[in-house]
Design a protein around this motif. Structure first.
Motif, PDB file in Angstrom:
ATOM      1  N   ALA A   1       0.829  -1.205   0.000  1.00 15.06           N
ATOM      2  CA  ALA A   1       0.000   0.000   0.000  1.00 15.06           C
ATOM      3  C   ALA A   1       0.863   1.255   0.000  1.00 15.06           C
ATOM      4  CB  ALA A   1      -0.919  -0.008   1.224  1.00 15.06           C
ATOM      5  N   GLU A   2       2.007   1.192   0.659  1.00 17.45           N
ATOM      6  CA  GLU A   2       2.883   2.359   0.715  1.00 17.45           C
ATOM      7  C   GLU A   2       3.412   2.714  -0.668  1.00 17.45           C
ATOM      8  OE1 GLU A   2       7.003   3.738   2.965  1.00 17.45           O
ATOM      9  OE2 GLU A   2       5.792   2.111   3.798  1.00 17.45           O
ATOM     10  N   GLY A   3       3.820   1.691  -1.437  1.00 20.14           N
ATOM     11  CA  GLY A   3       4.313   1.942  -2.792  1.00 20.14           C
ATOM     12  C   GLY A   3       3.225   2.506  -3.698  1.00 20.14           C
ATOM     13  N   ILE A   4       2.008   1.995  -3.543  1.00 24.05           N
ATOM     14  CA  ILE A   4       0.888   2.478  -4.354  1.00 24.05           C
ATOM     15  C   ILE A   4       0.540   3.918  -3.980  1.00 24.05           C
ATOM     16  CG2 ILE A   4      -1.576   2.154  -4.837  1.00 24.05           C
ATOM     17  CD1 ILE A   4      -1.073  -0.881  -4.505  1.00 24.05           C
ATOM     18  N   GLY A   5       0.481   4.194  -2.674  1.00 28.05           N
ATOM     19  CA  GLY A   5       0.185   5.556  -2.228  1.00 28.05           C
ATOM     20  C   GLY A   5       1.219   6.551  -2.719  1.00 28.05           C
ATOM     21  N   LYS A   6       2.485   6.180  -2.627  1.00 24.57           N
ATOM     22  CA  LYS A   6       3.566   7.061  -3.099  1.00 24.57           C
ATOM     23  C   LYS A   6       3.436   7.322  -4.600  1.00 24.57           C
ATOM     24  CE  LYS A   6       8.616   7.350  -3.283  1.00 24.57           C
ATOM     25  NZ  LYS A   6       9.898   6.648  -2.998  1.00 24.57           N
ATOM     26  N   HIS A   7       3.066   6.289  -5.349  1.00 25.03           N
ATOM     27  CA  HIS A   7       2.911   6.443  -6.798  1.00 25.03           C
ATOM     28  C   HIS A   7       1.776   7.415  -7.127  1.00 25.03           C
ATOM     29  CE1 HIS A   7       2.844   5.410 -11.035  1.00 25.03           C
ATOM     30  NE2 HIS A   7       1.552   5.170 -10.936  1.00 25.03           N
ATOM     31  N   ILE A   8       0.658   7.306  -6.432  1.00 24.54           N
ATOM     32  CA  ILE A   8      -0.471   8.202  -6.680  1.00 24.54           C
ATOM     33  C   ILE A   8      -0.064   9.648  -6.362  1.00 24.54           C
ATOM     34  CG2 ILE A   8      -2.775   8.865  -5.866  1.00 24.54           C
ATOM     35  CD1 ILE A   8      -3.370   5.876  -5.499  1.00 24.54           C
ATOM     36  N   LEU A   9       0.616   9.840  -5.247  1.00 21.35           N
ATOM     37  CA  LEU A   9       1.060  11.191  -4.866  1.00 21.35           C
ATOM     38  C   LEU A   9       1.983  11.778  -5.926  1.00 21.35           C
ATOM     39  CD1 LEU A   9       1.702  10.503  -1.082  1.00 21.35           C
ATOM     40  CD2 LEU A   9       0.009  12.107  -1.969  1.00 21.35           C
ATOM     41  N   GLU A  10       2.909  10.974  -6.426  1.00 21.03           N
ATOM     42  CA  GLU A  10       3.854  11.452  -7.451  1.00 21.03           C
ATOM     43  C   GLU A  10       3.128  11.791  -8.746  1.00 21.03           C
ATOM     44  OE1 GLU A  10       6.708   8.325  -7.677  1.00 21.03           O
ATOM     45  OE2 GLU A  10       7.854   9.019  -5.928  1.00 21.03           O
TER      46      GLU A  10
END
Length: 309
Positions: A296-305
């Motif tokens: 979930a952390e990798g997905i959240g970071k991707h959305i933010l970027e």
């Protein structure tokens, strides 16, 4: 032999009278096991000290499932106790201390000269620990908040993946919360039943995405589920194209636990990789992107970027 002369100009002066003693803080996550990892480094000088803590303890959830929470809390308790002890007027000898928490102990003791406690602790923590990411200097309060964030993230692993991602986005950019589907914002335990209406987990300004988990233990049923979710994205893309909304990207964001392949037999790994290739081809046909990410952390970071681009 010709002596080699090294220029000394520009080298920092080392105060050899300044001695810093340091030791790693070790955690034994399983009783009666030799498994050990570094969760902190403590450095003590004559008049000061610094404890550099692991700031990526949320990784425990990937490794230890339900046991992750008590492990994280024992680390938090041990570091809190150590900080209280070292905050007293007379700084004790590290070798005389023993943690009150059974699965936490000091590693081998070392000493260095000429560097302050924070420099020593941050350097060795970045060198020794897989649960640490080097950041700008943080004060003690910020380090405590890192513990609380990690425990919160471990707790949310019991929630379904889009809700976990919502929680990560919520801590970083609350303005993006409105773009999550209603059943994600309401943190429902299960995704709302499918009907004629296309459902998109996240439909933002620059990105439309569905969010799901690749179950390596049940790859064939997972492929069918992910294809359906990619079809929803393709329909959304066509609708937006008809409205001349062409600037968005459409992606199937998948938590793919690559570490889980380590205990699989080679023919099962090959089958899973074939399934991933099949999903890539399906995404190409639908003119969307299939993107495996880490948790979930990798997905959240991707959305933010994506939204910040």
């Amino acid at each position: 032999m010709t002596p080699i002369q090294f220029p000394l100009d520009g080298l920092p002066d080392i105060d050899r009278s300044k001695v810093t003693r340091w030791a790693p803080i070790l955690c034994h996550p399983r009783e009666a096991s030799s498994e050990t990892f570094v969760v902190g480094v403590v450095a003590v000088g004559d008049n000061d000290f610094h404890i550099e803590c692991a700031n990526r303890l949320s990784k425990l959830a990937c490794l230890y499932d339900d046991a992750a929470m008590p492990i994280a809390m024992s680390i938090q308790m041990a570091v809190g106790w150590l900080e209280e002890v070292l905050s007293r007027k007379s700084v004790p000898n590290l070798q005389e201390l023993a943690f009150p928490v059974g699965n936490i102990e000091f590693g081998e003791y070392h000493q260095t000269m000429g560097l302050d406690c924070q420099e020593v602790a941050k350097h060795w923590m970045a060198t020794l620990s897989s649960f640490y990411e080097k950041t700008a200097s943080e004060n003690a309060l910020e380090q405590k908040l890192k513990f609380e964030d990690a425990i919160s993230e471990i707790e949310t692993t019991k929630e379904r993946l889009p809700v976990q991602v919502l929680g990560i986005i919520e801590r970083q950019n609350k303005e993006l919360l409105e773009f999550f589907h209603e059943d994600v914002r309401s943190r429902r335990a299960r995704r709302a039943r499918a009907n004629a209406r296309v459902k998109i987990d996240y439909d933002g300004v620059r990105l439309s995405a569905n969010i799901d988990f690749f179950d390596v233990d049940k790859p064939a049923p997972t492929v069918g589920k992910l294809k359906q979710r990619m079809w929803d994205l393709a329909v959304q893309r066509e609708r937006n194209s008809a409205k001349n909304l062409r600037s968005k990207e459409y992606e199937m964001l998948v938590d793919f636990p690559r570490h889980r392949l380590l205990d699989k037999r080679p023919h099962l790994v090959a089958r899973i990789e074939d399934h991933l290739d099949e999903l890539e081809r399906q995404a190409d046909r639908e003119q969307i992107r299939f993107r495996p990410l880490q948790g979930a952390e990798g997905i959240g970071k991707h959305i933010l970027e994506k939204e910040a681009a």
